[in-house]
Motif scaffolding. Structure first.
Motif, PDB file in Angstrom:
ATOM      1  N   GLU A  51       0.845  -1.138  -0.056  1.00 11.10           N
ATOM      2  CA  GLU A  51      -0.144  -0.087  -0.263  1.00 11.10           C
ATOM      3  C   GLU A  51       0.892   1.200  -0.069  1.00 11.10           C
ATOM      4  O   GLU A  51       1.929   1.305   0.752  1.00 11.10           O
ATOM      5  CB  GLU A  51      -0.977  -0.022   1.207  1.00 11.10           C
ATOM      6  N   ASP A  52       0.468   2.179  -0.866  1.00  8.55           N
ATOM      7  CA  ASP A  52       1.274   3.458  -1.018  1.00  8.55           C
ATOM      8  C   ASP A  52       2.579   3.351  -1.372  1.00  8.55           C
ATOM      9  O   ASP A  52       3.626   4.150  -0.795  1.00  8.55           O
ATOM     10  CB  ASP A  52       0.989   4.421   0.260  1.00  8.55           C
ATOM     11  N   THR A  53       3.031   2.311  -2.248  1.00  6.48           N
ATOM     12  CA  THR A  53       4.489   2.274  -2.939  1.00  6.48           C
ATOM     13  C   THR A  53       4.311   2.422  -4.283  1.00  6.48           C
ATOM     14  O   THR A  53       3.254   2.117  -4.633  1.00  6.48           O
ATOM     15  CB  THR A  53       5.180   0.950  -2.305  1.00  6.48           C
ATOM     16  N   VAL A  66     -15.680   7.142  -1.095  1.00  5.53           N
ATOM     17  CA  VAL A  66     -14.612   7.466  -1.351  1.00  5.53           C
ATOM     18  C   VAL A  66     -14.885   8.948  -1.825  1.00  5.53           C
ATOM     19  O   VAL A  66     -15.364   9.079  -2.770  1.00  5.53           O
ATOM     20  CB  VAL A  66     -13.905   6.633  -2.387  1.00  5.53           C
ATOM     21  N   MET A  67     -14.074   9.947  -1.327  1.00  2.00           N
ATOM     22  CA  MET A  67     -14.160  11.166  -1.627  1.00  2.00           C
ATOM     23  C   MET A  67     -13.508  11.579  -3.097  1.00  2.00           C
ATOM     24  O   MET A  67     -12.610  10.990  -3.175  1.00  2.00           O
ATOM     25  CB  MET A  67     -14.066  12.159  -0.322  1.00  2.00           C
ATOM     26  N   SER A  68     -14.256  12.621  -3.701  1.00  2.00           N
ATOM     27  CA  SER A  68     -13.781  13.416  -4.911  1.00  2.00           C
ATOM     28  C   SER A  68     -13.664  14.730  -4.764  1.00  2.00           C
ATOM     29  O   SER A  68     -13.948  15.398  -3.760  1.00  2.00           O
ATOM     30  CB  SER A  68     -14.224  12.668  -6.048  1.00  2.00           C
ATOM     31  N   ARG A  69     -13.395  15.287  -6.104  1.00  2.00           N
ATOM     32  CA  ARG A  69     -13.238  16.965  -5.840  1.00  2.00           C
ATOM     33  C   ARG A  69     -14.875  17.456  -5.369  1.00  2.00           C
ATOM     34  O   ARG A  69     -14.702  18.684  -4.925  1.00  2.00           O
ATOM     35  CB  ARG A  69     -13.286  17.204  -7.408  1.00  2.00           C
ATOM     36  N   GLU A  70     -15.700  16.803  -5.325  1.00  4.54           N
ATOM     37  CA  GLU A  70     -17.083  17.236  -4.898  1.00  4.54           C
ATOM     38  C   GLU A  70     -17.143  17.595  -3.347  1.00  4.54           C
ATOM     39  O   GLU A  70     -17.723  18.357  -2.872  1.00  4.54           O
ATOM     40  CB  GLU A  70     -18.391  16.210  -5.291  1.00  4.54           C
ATOM     41  N   GLU A  71     -16.172  16.675  -2.687  1.00  8.02           N
ATOM     42  CA  GLU A  71     -16.072  16.776  -1.311  1.00  8.02           C
ATOM     43  C   GLU A  71     -14.747  17.402  -0.931  1.00  8.02           C
ATOM     44  O   GLU A  71     -14.558  18.018   0.084  1.00  8.02           O
ATOM     45  CB  GLU A  71     -16.092  15.612  -0.778  1.00  8.02           C
ATOM     46  N   LEU A  72     -13.601  17.602  -1.836  1.00 12.04           N
ATOM     47  CA  LEU A  72     -12.430  17.941  -1.476  1.00 12.04           C
ATOM     48  C   LEU A  72     -11.989  19.293  -2.346  1.00 12.04           C
ATOM     49  O   LEU A  72     -11.567  19.315  -3.407  1.00 12.04           O
ATOM     50  CB  LEU A  72     -11.496  17.066  -2.208  1.00 12.04           C
ATOM     51  N   ILE A 114       4.205   2.772 -11.846  1.00 12.37           N
ATOM     52  CA  ILE A 114       2.869   2.252 -11.266  1.00 12.37           C
ATOM     53  C   ILE A 114       2.806   2.371  -9.757  1.00 12.37           C
ATOM     54  O   ILE A 114       3.822   2.194  -8.977  1.00 12.37           O
ATOM     55  CB  ILE A 114       2.939   0.706 -11.500  1.00 12.37           C
ATOM     56  N   ILE A 115       1.679   2.906  -9.165  1.00 15.06           N
ATOM     57  CA  ILE A 115       1.479   3.188  -7.762  1.00 15.06           C
ATOM     58  C   ILE A 115       0.302   2.355  -7.262  1.00 15.06           C
ATOM     59  O   ILE A 115      -0.664   2.117  -7.984  1.00 15.06           O
ATOM     60  CB  ILE A 115       1.140   4.760  -7.457  1.00 15.06           C
ATOM     61  N   LYS A 116       0.541   1.758  -6.110  1.00 14.97           N
ATOM     62  CA  LYS A 116      -0.500   0.794  -5.541  1.00 14.97           C
ATOM     63  C   LYS A 116      -1.249   1.602  -4.494  1.00 14.97           C
ATOM     64  O   LYS A 116      -0.564   2.155  -3.343  1.00 14.97           O
ATOM     65  CB  LYS A 116      -0.095  -0.552  -4.859  1.00 14.97           C
ATOM     66  N   PHE A 117      -2.365   1.706  -4.396  1.00 13.10           N
ATOM     67  CA  PHE A 117      -3.173   2.134  -3.191  1.00 13.10           C
ATOM     68  C   PHE A 117      -4.061   1.128  -2.739  1.00 13.10           C
ATOM     69  O   PHE A 117      -4.444   0.218  -3.411  1.00 13.10           O
ATOM     70  CB  PHE A 117      -4.175   3.373  -3.481  1.00 13.10           C
ATOM     71  N   ASP A 118      -4.641   1.280  -1.527  1.00 13.07           N
ATOM     72  CA  ASP A 118      -5.508   0.147  -0.937  1.00 13.07           C
ATOM     73  C   ASP A 118      -6.337   0.917   0.295  1.00 13.07           C
ATOM     74  O   ASP A 118      -5.831   1.305   0.962  1.00 13.07           O
ATOM     75  CB  ASP A 118      -4.862  -0.730  -0.146  1.00 13.07           C
ATOM     76  N   LEU A 119      -7.540   1.276  -0.132  1.00 15.19           N
ATOM     77  CA  LEU A 119      -8.434   1.993   0.809  1.00 15.19           C
ATOM     78  C   LEU A 119      -9.483   1.157   1.484  1.00 15.19           C
ATOM     79  O   LEU A 119      -9.899  -0.114   0.973  1.00 15.19           O
ATOM     80  CB  LEU A 119      -9.325   3.081  -0.128  1.00 15.19           C
TER      81      LEU A 119
END
Length: 352
Positions: free
Chosen positions: A163-165, A232-238, A178-183
């Motif tokens: 995660e986050d690498t 999961v927030m997007s530009r509508e929340e951020l 390539i970036i990996k995320f895990d929410l």
């Protein structure tokens, strides 16, 4: 229209007349949602901000003007930080990646120019250059088959990503970052950055040679449903209507690093318990018909918050939403409503 959008039309992936960019759908939203739930969805992120920051002062500069501690950021690790205005409101939340060549900022949709102008405002004597990287573009790989699919395409080295690498990986003689995320509640997903022509070949090959995978292009309609379901927030929340406290992003704020833009306001909100709203997942009994943002009120008609994102699930007859709720209603049993066009629709909290 981006180079990817034009490519999708040329290759026959977009056959309908809808001209929205990025595409709202390729086949249909229900099929694409099923792909995101069970297979591998390929999403076009070429409309998202991608900025390249260089110069000997680049890392220190970004550290000084954003919320997170970036001085210790190392190559191979991705982190998030938030750019705020003087009132502590959100300009953008970005993924930050440091390579040998530069520091890369991955931001929200259509924020390239806005974010670049905001950064330039604070470059005075610093040796810092901020530029859009027009030759590169980004796609996102999402879905429960993603890790297996990425291993199939790029080899076992992908499994070294946690995660986050991130890392640089080769496919058919082309190299990709390539970036990996895990929410939580969303699962693992990948952002792939590369030359546009290389990504076109990768997408085309992925669509033509699916092997055992349920692979498909996924438009914004299907992705919106998934992200709103999962909170999961997007530009509508951020955006600059809200601050990091309200958005639940306080882990991306350092209270030990010293000054940054908006720091005094954010610290004061924390110290004096002045946070007025908090983000929550909600559902509405009815169809908002895309009218978001929309006000939430209590039984007396008093303001209780705002729904910022919504997606109507026809099979359930309700709208799933993300909302900023005023503090006094978070643990209250008071009934909340959307009132529009003479219709009153109950609002309920979903598990966050």
């Amino acid at each position: 229209m981006s180079v990817l959008q034009e490519f999708f039309k040329t290759e026959g992936f977009i056959t309908h007349g809808d001209s929205a960019y990025p595409a709202r759908f390729y086949s249909d939203a229900a099929t694409e949602y099923d792909i995101l739930m069970h297979g591998v969805g390929i999403r076009d992120l070429s409309d998202h901000a991608l900025l390249k920051v260089t110069g000997k002062d680049a890392q220190d500069f970004l550290h000084r003007i954003s919320t997170n501690d970036l001085r210790s950021l190392e190559q191979g690790v991705a982190t998030n930080t938030i750019f705020c205005n003087e009132k502590g409101r959100i300009i953008d939340r970005v993924n930050v990646v440091k390579t040998e060549e530069a520091i890369w900022l991955f931001g929200n949709r259509n924020h390239d120019e806005r974010l670049k102008r905001w950064l330039h405002k604070y470059i005075i004597m610093d040796d810092v250059t901020v530029q859009e990287e027009k030759n590169l573009t980004v796609i996102q790989i999402t879905g429960p088959q993603s890790e297996s699919f990425m291993t199939y395409k790029f080899g076992e080295g992908i499994l070294s990503l946690s995660e986050d690498t991130f890392g640089e990986f080769e496919w058919e003689g082309k190299f990709f970052l390539i970036i990996k995320f895990d929410l939580p509640d969303f699962g693992a997903f990948y952002k792939i950055t590369g030359q546009a022509d290389s990504l076109k070949k990768f997408i085309l090959d992925s669509m033509q040679n699916k092997f055992i995978y349920q692979v498909g292009l996924t438009g914004e309609d299907a992705y919106e449903r998934l992200r709103i379901e999962r909170g999961v927030m997007s530009r509508e929340e951020l955006n600059d209507n809200f601050n990091p406290h309200e958005a639940g992003l306080i882990k991306e704020v350092s209270f030990t690093k010293g000054c940054y833009i908006g720091q005094e306001v954010i610290a004061r909100l924390d110290t004096y318990d002045k946070v007025q709203r908090s983000v929550r997942k909600v559902s509405v009994d009815g169809n908002l018909n895309g009218s978001v943002p929309v006000q939430i009120t209590d039984e007396n008609g008093d303001d209780a918050g705002t729904i910022t994102s919504g997606y109507f699930v026809e099979s359930e007859g309700k709208t799933l939403g993300i909302a900023y709720i005023r503090k006094r209603y978070l643990d209250s049993v008071e009934k909340l409503f959307i009132r529009t066009g003479g219709i009153e629709m109950p609002v309920r909290f979903r598990n966050y």
